[in-house]
Write an enzyme that holds these catalytic residues in place. Structure first.
Site, PDB file in Angstrom:
ATOM      1  N   GLY A 237     -10.004  -9.558   0.145  1.00 46.69           N
ATOM      2  CA  GLY A 237      -8.888 -10.152   0.143  1.00 46.69           C
ATOM      3  C   GLY A 237      -7.931 -10.262  -0.692  1.00 46.69           C
ATOM      4  O   GLY A 237      -6.953 -10.503  -0.537  1.00 46.69           O
ATOM      5  N   GLU A 275     -16.370  -9.659  -2.420  1.00 49.93           N
ATOM      6  CA  GLU A 275     -16.655  -8.366  -2.144  1.00 49.93           C
ATOM      7  C   GLU A 275     -14.887  -7.612  -2.129  1.00 49.93           C
ATOM      8  O   GLU A 275     -14.392  -7.445  -1.188  1.00 49.93           O
ATOM      9  CB  GLU A 275     -17.283  -8.285  -0.851  1.00 49.93           C
ATOM     10  CG  GLU A 275     -16.641  -9.104   0.019  1.00 49.93           C
ATOM     11  CD  GLU A 275     -17.444  -9.046   1.559  1.00 49.93           C
ATOM     12  OE1 GLU A 275     -16.709  -8.760   2.513  1.00 49.93           O
ATOM     13  OE2 GLU A 275     -18.518  -9.296   1.511  1.00 49.93           O
ATOM     14  N   CYS A 276     -14.654  -7.363  -3.419  1.00 48.22           N
ATOM     15  CA  CYS A 276     -13.220  -6.777  -3.555  1.00 48.22           C
ATOM     16  C   CYS A 276     -13.178  -5.369  -3.426  1.00 48.22           C
ATOM     17  O   CYS A 276     -14.121  -4.861  -4.140  1.00 48.22           O
ATOM     18  CB  CYS A 276     -12.800  -7.330  -4.903  1.00 48.22           C
ATOM     19  SG  CYS A 276     -12.558  -9.109  -4.978  1.00 48.22           S
ATOM     20  N   GLY A 277     -12.197  -4.684  -2.662  1.00 46.01           N
ATOM     21  CA  GLY A 277     -12.223  -3.340  -2.973  1.00 46.01           C
ATOM     22  C   GLY A 277     -10.813  -2.943  -3.266  1.00 46.01           C
ATOM     23  O   GLY A 277     -10.606  -2.309  -4.309  1.00 46.01           O
ATOM     24  N   ARG A 278      -9.850  -2.934  -2.437  1.00 42.57           N
ATOM     25  CA  ARG A 278      -8.325  -2.968  -2.851  1.00 42.57           C
ATOM     26  C   ARG A 278      -7.869  -3.126  -4.144  1.00 42.57           C
ATOM     27  O   ARG A 278      -7.628  -2.488  -4.951  1.00 42.57           O
ATOM     28  CB  ARG A 278      -7.456  -3.327  -1.831  1.00 42.57           C
ATOM     29  CG  ARG A 278      -6.116  -3.010  -2.172  1.00 42.57           C
ATOM     30  CD  ARG A 278      -5.005  -3.744  -1.137  1.00 42.57           C
ATOM     31  NE  ARG A 278      -5.583  -4.223   0.149  1.00 42.57           N
ATOM     32  CZ  ARG A 278      -5.374  -3.310   1.146  1.00 42.57           C
ATOM     33  NH1 ARG A 278      -4.722  -1.888   1.000  1.00 42.57           N
ATOM     34  NH2 ARG A 278      -5.866  -3.378   2.348  1.00 42.57           N
ATOM     35  N   CYS A 353       3.271  17.961  12.386  1.00 41.17           N
ATOM     36  CA  CYS A 353       4.140  17.734  13.407  1.00 41.17           C
ATOM     37  C   CYS A 353       4.375  16.448  14.233  1.00 41.17           C
ATOM     38  O   CYS A 353       3.918  16.577  15.680  1.00 41.17           O
ATOM     39  CB  CYS A 353       3.816  18.935  14.483  1.00 41.17           C
ATOM     40  SG  CYS A 353       3.720  20.516  13.788  1.00 41.17           S
ATOM     41  N   TYR A 382      -8.007   2.663   0.084  1.00 43.41           N
ATOM     42  CA  TYR A 382      -7.637   3.040   1.466  1.00 43.41           C
ATOM     43  C   TYR A 382      -6.534   4.079   1.509  1.00 43.41           C
ATOM     44  O   TYR A 382      -5.484   3.942   2.165  1.00 43.41           O
ATOM     45  CB  TYR A 382      -7.023   1.567   2.174  1.00 43.41           C
ATOM     46  CG  TYR A 382      -7.899   0.508   2.207  1.00 43.41           C
ATOM     47  CD1 TYR A 382      -9.104   0.776   2.996  1.00 43.41           C
ATOM     48  CD2 TYR A 382      -7.870  -0.503   0.990  1.00 43.41           C
ATOM     49  CE1 TYR A 382     -10.291  -0.168   3.118  1.00 43.41           C
ATOM     50  CE2 TYR A 382      -8.937  -1.450   1.469  1.00 43.41           C
ATOM     51  CZ  TYR A 382     -10.050  -1.406   2.183  1.00 43.41           C
ATOM     52  OH  TYR A 382     -11.043  -2.381   2.306  1.00 43.41           O
TER      53      TYR A 382
END
Length: 410
Positions: A237, A275-278, A353, A382
């Site tokens: 988060g 549990e960090c990602g970004r 398109c 992401y």
């Protein structure tokens, strides 16, 4: 932050200009700075209190090269599918893995047991019973955390997974019943709680208060039910400020408050998991797309690029203008005038398109020309991993990994 970015930006821009001279086709690439990634994550793990462990959320970017760079530094990986488990185990057969997600199949639960997942996050009563059933068939005991959907209000963030009606976790009011069920099962070992409640929180002090709330809840349940809590997973988060890259989440303030929280409230035998990602990988990534055309429609200027949301979906998904710089490319191979804009607002659109293929809207730029390259910053999380790669069957971007002064291209 400013000095680090300037060094990295100059390096990336010089690289792009050099690579462009070697390529006749329009330039489009993801570029990852592995040295920056290692330095950033090493700082995070070194400054966390000793009672804490940093797990990388693989969903943010599951590229094998990224995972290999992170494996020696992070304390483990957080996964949300059997596919992610298998990717991690291809990189490291022994690193700790924790497994969450609201819709685990029987195959995924079995696979988690087979691959030695350290903790399985139980999201519901039914999932808890299914874990017990499958573990019983395999004659094993599975260590679990109960995922709790806390009551609100919680700290403000871009996305909320708790405190509001969502598909995630067990509602706070039902946690006592879930604890009783877990303790009655023979093949489940309840080791604590999982509180992943939000995504992209930029408020360091607010995030520390959220974790204090989690600790207080866990201690209350531990006292009421005579539980020995081994782990508290307080989720990820921690966010990235895409609107102002110079004002990011204040990690030193956060870790200082976290250290005090643990001294005041922490349980001696409990390990706190993140549990960090970004926040781990965003800054190491860059997405570069060449301007194919500059045009005007209904009073608006557009820079149309070789690329778009099929490569980099985040701006459209979050409805924001992603930050970028313009890398000037002086070569112009056509015998006619070069389209360009000066000191104008421009919308950066992709090659798809659909009018939804927009990466940034009405951003004033000093100068932009057809043939220049737009470099989007903070795209390491992401980005490629969540995008609809094969829509319209355009070519994929190059994947370029920088490691010190070396260059590897896939």
């Amino acid at each position: 932050m400013n000095a680090t970015w300037n060094i990295t930006a100059n390096r990336i821009e010089n690289l792009i200009q050099s690579l462009k001279t070697e390529r006749k086709k329009p330039f489009c690439a993801y570029i990852y700075d592995l040295k920056q990634l290692r330095e950033h994550v090493s700082l995070l793990t070194a400054t966390l209190p000793s009672q804490c462990r940093l797990f990388y959320a693989v969903k943010a970017n599951s590229d094998a090269t990224i995972l290999k760079a992170l494996a020696p530094i992070v304390h483990g990986f957080e996964v949300a599918s059997l596919g992610e488990i298998e990717k991690v185990r291809t990189v490291d057969t022994r690193i700790p893995v924790i497994f969450g997600g609201p819709a685990k199949t029987d195959d995924e639960i079995q696979g988690a047991i087979h691959h030695g997942v350290s903790l399985l996050h139980a999201e519901s009563f039914h999932e808890l019973r299914r874990i017990e059933y499958i573990a019983g068939q395999l004659d094993v005991v599975v260590p679990i955390l109960l995922r709790v959907n806390l009551g609100g209000p919680l700290s403000t963030a871009t996305l909320q997974m708790a405190g509001v009606p969502t598909q995630f976790g067990i509602e706070e009011a039902q946690v006592p019943e879930a604890i009783a069920l877990a303790r009655s099962l023979q093949h489940v070992d309840l080791q604590g709680f999982h509180f992943h409640a939000m995504s992209n929180n930029l408020d360091a002090e607010g995030h520390a208060r959220f974790i204090t709330h989690c600790v207080d809840k866990a201690q209350t349940w531990a006292g009421e039910f005579d539980l020995r809590i081994s782990y508290l997973n307080v989720g990820g988060g921690i966010g990235v400020n895409y609107h102002d890259l110079e004002r990011q989440f204040d990690w030193p303030v956060f870790t200082s408050q976290l250290d005090q929280l643990i001294k005041d409230h922490g349980q001696p035998n409990a390990t706190m998991l993140f549990e960090c990602g970004r926040y781990v990988t965003a800054a190491c990534g860059h997405y570069a797309a060449e301007v194919l055309d500059i045009k005007q429609n209904h009073g608006k200027h557009f820079a149309v690029v070789r690329g778009g949301t099929h490569h980099f979906r985040l701006p459209a998904a979050w409805k924001h203008s992603h930050p970028f710089t313009v890398v000037p490319i002086d070569e112009w191979r056509y015998p006619f005038a070069r389209p360009e804009l000066s000191d104008s607002a421009v919308t950066v659109a992709g090659e798809l398109c659909t009018p939804n293929d927009v990466l940034a809207r009405d951003v004033v730029v000093p100068r932009i020309r057809s043939g220049d390259i737009i470099l989007f910053r903070y795209t390491g999380a992401y980005g490629w991993a969540i995008s609809h790669h094969d829509f319209l069957s355009h070519p994929h971007p190059e994947q370029i990994f920088l490691d010190r002064d070396d260059l590897a291209i896939d």
